[in-house]
Motif scaffolding. Structure first.
Motif, PDB file in Angstrom:
ATOM      1  N   ARG A   4     -38.705 -24.256 -29.162  1.00 44.38           N
ATOM      2  CA  ARG A   4     -39.052 -22.849 -28.947  1.00 44.38           C
ATOM      3  C   ARG A   4     -39.307 -22.198 -30.301  1.00 44.38           C
ATOM      4  O   ARG A   4     -38.478 -22.271 -31.193  1.00 44.38           O
ATOM      5  CB  ARG A   4     -37.929 -22.151 -28.208  1.00 44.38           C
ATOM      6  CG  ARG A   4     -37.753 -22.747 -26.827  1.00 44.38           C
ATOM      7  CD  ARG A   4     -36.468 -22.376 -26.139  1.00 44.38           C
ATOM      8  NE  ARG A   4     -35.665 -21.460 -26.895  1.00 44.38           N
ATOM      9  CZ  ARG A   4     -35.001 -20.439 -26.379  1.00 44.38           C
ATOM     10  NH1 ARG A   4     -35.043 -20.217 -25.103  1.00 44.38           N
ATOM     11  NH2 ARG A   4     -34.259 -19.664 -27.129  1.00 44.38           N
ATOM     12  N   GLU A  28     -43.444 -24.135 -27.255  1.00 49.66           N
ATOM     13  CA  GLU A  28     -43.181 -22.954 -26.446  1.00 49.66           C
ATOM     14  C   GLU A  28     -42.990 -21.763 -27.386  1.00 49.66           C
ATOM     15  O   GLU A  28     -42.116 -21.795 -28.257  1.00 49.66           O
ATOM     16  CB  GLU A  28     -41.909 -23.160 -25.625  1.00 49.66           C
ATOM     17  CG  GLU A  28     -41.471 -21.934 -24.858  1.00 49.66           C
ATOM     18  CD  GLU A  28     -40.091 -22.065 -24.248  1.00 49.66           C
ATOM     19  OE1 GLU A  28     -39.527 -21.019 -23.893  1.00 49.66           O
ATOM     20  OE2 GLU A  28     -39.575 -23.195 -24.146  1.00 49.66           O
ATOM     21  N   CYS A  30     -41.495 -18.390 -27.765  1.00 47.09           N
ATOM     22  CA  CYS A  30     -40.491 -17.607 -27.044  1.00 47.09           C
ATOM     23  C   CYS A  30     -40.490 -16.145 -27.469  1.00 47.09           C
ATOM     24  O   CYS A  30     -39.778 -15.327 -26.880  1.00 47.09           O
ATOM     25  CB  CYS A  30     -39.109 -18.217 -27.210  1.00 47.09           C
ATOM     26  SG  CYS A  30     -38.474 -18.222 -28.897  1.00 47.09           S
ATOM     27  N   LEU A  46     -32.306 -15.152 -27.975  1.00 50.63           N
ATOM     28  CA  LEU A  46     -32.979 -16.402 -27.587  1.00 50.63           C
ATOM     29  C   LEU A  46     -32.673 -17.607 -28.467  1.00 50.63           C
ATOM     30  O   LEU A  46     -32.943 -18.732 -28.065  1.00 50.63           O
ATOM     31  CB  LEU A  46     -34.498 -16.185 -27.572  1.00 50.63           C
ATOM     32  CG  LEU A  46     -35.021 -15.114 -26.616  1.00 50.63           C
ATOM     33  CD1 LEU A  46     -36.525 -14.973 -26.752  1.00 50.63           C
ATOM     34  CD2 LEU A  46     -34.642 -15.448 -25.180  1.00 50.63           C
TER      35      LEU A  46
END
Length: 123
Positions: A4, A28, A30, A46
């Protein structure tokens, strides 16, 4: 699980281009924020694996100070991407123990070289 990545960049077009490159490489994204303060809040929530960090940002914190604070919150690796590549800036940036420090503009080949071929989570 793919790594992420959070993008911290105050130039919207550069941030969009970086996000597109990361997604093409299988990462990804995020989060995509423009200030150090937003980056800290998002990192706490996160805990990204990697942070693509500009040096000059909106808000009170620059990218170097933000990176140091993020490293207190989670084990994210930092890649500095900046137009400011003078010796003083590079020296300050070393305190954050970055994975890399690259000059703008960033391209997909640099990203692939820095991040590797497989977008696997760091932790």
């Amino acid at each position: 699980m793919s790594a992420r990545v959070m993008i911290v960049e105050d130039e919207v077009i550069a941030a969009m281009a970086t996000e597109k490159m990361l997604r093409k490489l299988g990462y990804e994204v995020c989060g995509n924020v423009t200030s150090g303060e937003e980056a800290l809040a998002l990192s706490e929530a996160l805990c990204p694996d990697i942070v693509i960090m500009d040096i000059r940002l909106d808000g009170q914190l620059d990218g170097i100070d933000t990176s140091l604070k993020i490293k207190e919150l989670c084990e994210a690796e930092v890649v500095f991407v900046s137009a400011y590549c003078d010796d003083k800036t590079r020296s300050r940036a070393q305190a954050a123990n970055p994975r890399a420090f690259v000059s703008k503009p960033l391209d997909i080949y640099q990203l692939k070289s820095i991040l590797g071929d497989s977008p696997v989570a760091c932790h």
